[in-house]
Scaffold this motif. Structure first.
Motif, mmCIF file in Angstrom:
data_model
loop_
_atom_site.group_PDB
_atom_site.id
_atom_site.type_symbol
_atom_site.label_atom_id
_atom_site.label_comp_id
_atom_site.label_asym_id
_atom_site.label_seq_id
_atom_site.Cartn_x
_atom_site.Cartn_y
_atom_site.Cartn_z
ATOM 1 N N ARG A 17 13.323 -15.631 -17.742
ATOM 2 C CA ARG A 17 12.736 -16.618 -16.749
ATOM 3 C C ARG A 17 11.306 -16.204 -16.260
ATOM 4 O O ARG A 17 10.602 -17.361 -15.825
ATOM 5 N N LEU A 18 11.007 -15.000 -15.948
ATOM 6 C CA LEU A 18 9.868 -14.776 -15.422
ATOM 7 C C LEU A 18 8.880 -15.383 -16.381
ATOM 8 O O LEU A 18 7.632 -15.593 -15.949
ATOM 9 N N LYS A 37 -3.287 -8.236 -11.069
ATOM 10 C CA LYS A 37 -4.165 -7.793 -10.200
ATOM 11 C C LYS A 37 -5.273 -8.042 -10.484
ATOM 12 O O LYS A 37 -6.300 -8.465 -9.537
ATOM 13 N N GLY A 38 -5.831 -8.010 -11.839
ATOM 14 C CA GLY A 38 -7.343 -8.571 -12.021
ATOM 15 C C GLY A 38 -7.543 -10.224 -11.835
ATOM 16 O O GLY A 38 -8.321 -10.199 -11.300
ATOM 17 N N MET A 69 -3.492 -19.462 -6.494
ATOM 18 C CA MET A 69 -3.315 -18.274 -7.370
ATOM 19 C C MET A 69 -3.285 -17.093 -6.851
ATOM 20 O O MET A 69 -2.210 -16.500 -7.122
ATOM 21 N N VAL A 70 -3.791 -16.765 -5.847
ATOM 22 C CA VAL A 70 -3.729 -15.588 -5.131
ATOM 23 C C VAL A 70 -2.291 -15.329 -4.426
ATOM 24 O O VAL A 70 -1.655 -14.304 -4.833
ATOM 25 N N SER A 84 2.973 -12.833 -5.019
ATOM 26 C CA SER A 84 4.299 -12.842 -4.974
ATOM 27 C C SER A 84 5.029 -12.397 -6.179
ATOM 28 O O SER A 84 6.028 -11.467 -6.132
ATOM 29 N N GLU A 85 4.474 -12.600 -7.437
ATOM 30 C CA GLU A 85 4.936 -12.046 -8.668
ATOM 31 C C GLU A 85 4.943 -10.697 -8.885
ATOM 32 O O GLU A 85 5.667 -9.797 -9.586
#
Length: 249
Positions: A101-102, A200-201, A225-226, A231-232
């Protein structure tokens, strides 16, 4: 009962159906108009005219090929494409529904955002490849020479192209090949670690655009996007912990 056109009475159920059809037709027309205006607004904002400058005859601001807006669109489109690729790889390497799902959410979100980024380049009539052999992330350094990416030269492979690593957080070709060979929980853990690095990148690049980009719509997309990727990152940290693992150093 309601009187019909022939003097007879119309059953209440038929009256209700007629009302429903009228409401649906009105709603459909409203949606069509909303989509029409939204499309026009998207084009205007992508061209940077969201402040009414074009309407006043000042002219539409279109970023240059070496601008932060264009550089971010080009680089993040490449960055996102790899996230989509990794998501499809792990989908076929595990039966775990949470990971699948992710992976689906990441692939869907980043594929859509990639389309928006490339669409902006088309609207601006700018190349999708950096002009003059410009290196990835060159746009992240402002006119004063300050690096807004938060990634120094010590980052392994960052911007070097070593083994396919073009930007911070990107997986190497050998790492992608390894992910494709793993199964089950091993594939889940490695995917979550790779995607954590990737996010992170990506967050660093998006934060740089939020600071350096000039087009308001591009800044809004970067800030979104940030928020989404941070959150992910928390979710993936928890998923790794459930598997007695943690992000890579």
């Amino acid at each position: 009962m309601t009187a019909g056109g022939d003097g007879g009475e119309v059953p209440p159920a038929l009256v209700e159906r007629r009302k429903t059809r009228r409401v649906r037709r009105a709603a459909g027309a409203a949606v069509a108009l909303a989509l029409l205006f939204a499309g026009a607004a998207t084009v205007a904002s992508a061209r940077g005219g969201g402040d009414g400058a074009a309407a006043e005859g000042v002219g539409v601001r279109v970023p240059g090929a070496s601008s932060a807006d264009a550089g971010f669109a080009r680089d993040m489109a490449v960055h996102h494409q790899q996230a989509v690729e990794m998501s499809f790889i792990v989908r076929d390497r595990t039966d775990d529904q949470d990971v699948r799902r992710l992976a689906y959410d990441i692939a869907n979100t980043q594929a859509n955002q990639r389309g928006m980024l490339l669409g902006r380049l088309d609207l601006w009539e700018l190349p999708k490849v950096a002009p003059g052999g410009e290196q990835p992330m060159a746009w992240m350094t402002d006119t004063d020479g300050h690096d807004h990416g938060g990634h120094g030269s010590g980052d392994a492979g960052a911007g070097s192209g070593a083994d396919g690593v073009l930007m911070p957080g990107m997986a190497s070709r050998s790492e992608l090949a390894r992910l494709g060979r793993l199964d089950g929980e091993e594939a889940e853990v490695f995917f979550l670690q790779l995607m954590t690095d990737h996010h992170k990148g990506g967050v660093g690049m998006a934060e740089a655009c939020a600071s350096l980009c000039a087009v308001p719509a591009e800044q809004r997309l970067a800030r979104g996007m940030v928020e989404g990727q941070q959150s992910e990152l928390g979710l993936m940290r928890d998923m790794l912990a459930e598997r007695d693992a943690q992000p890579r150093p």
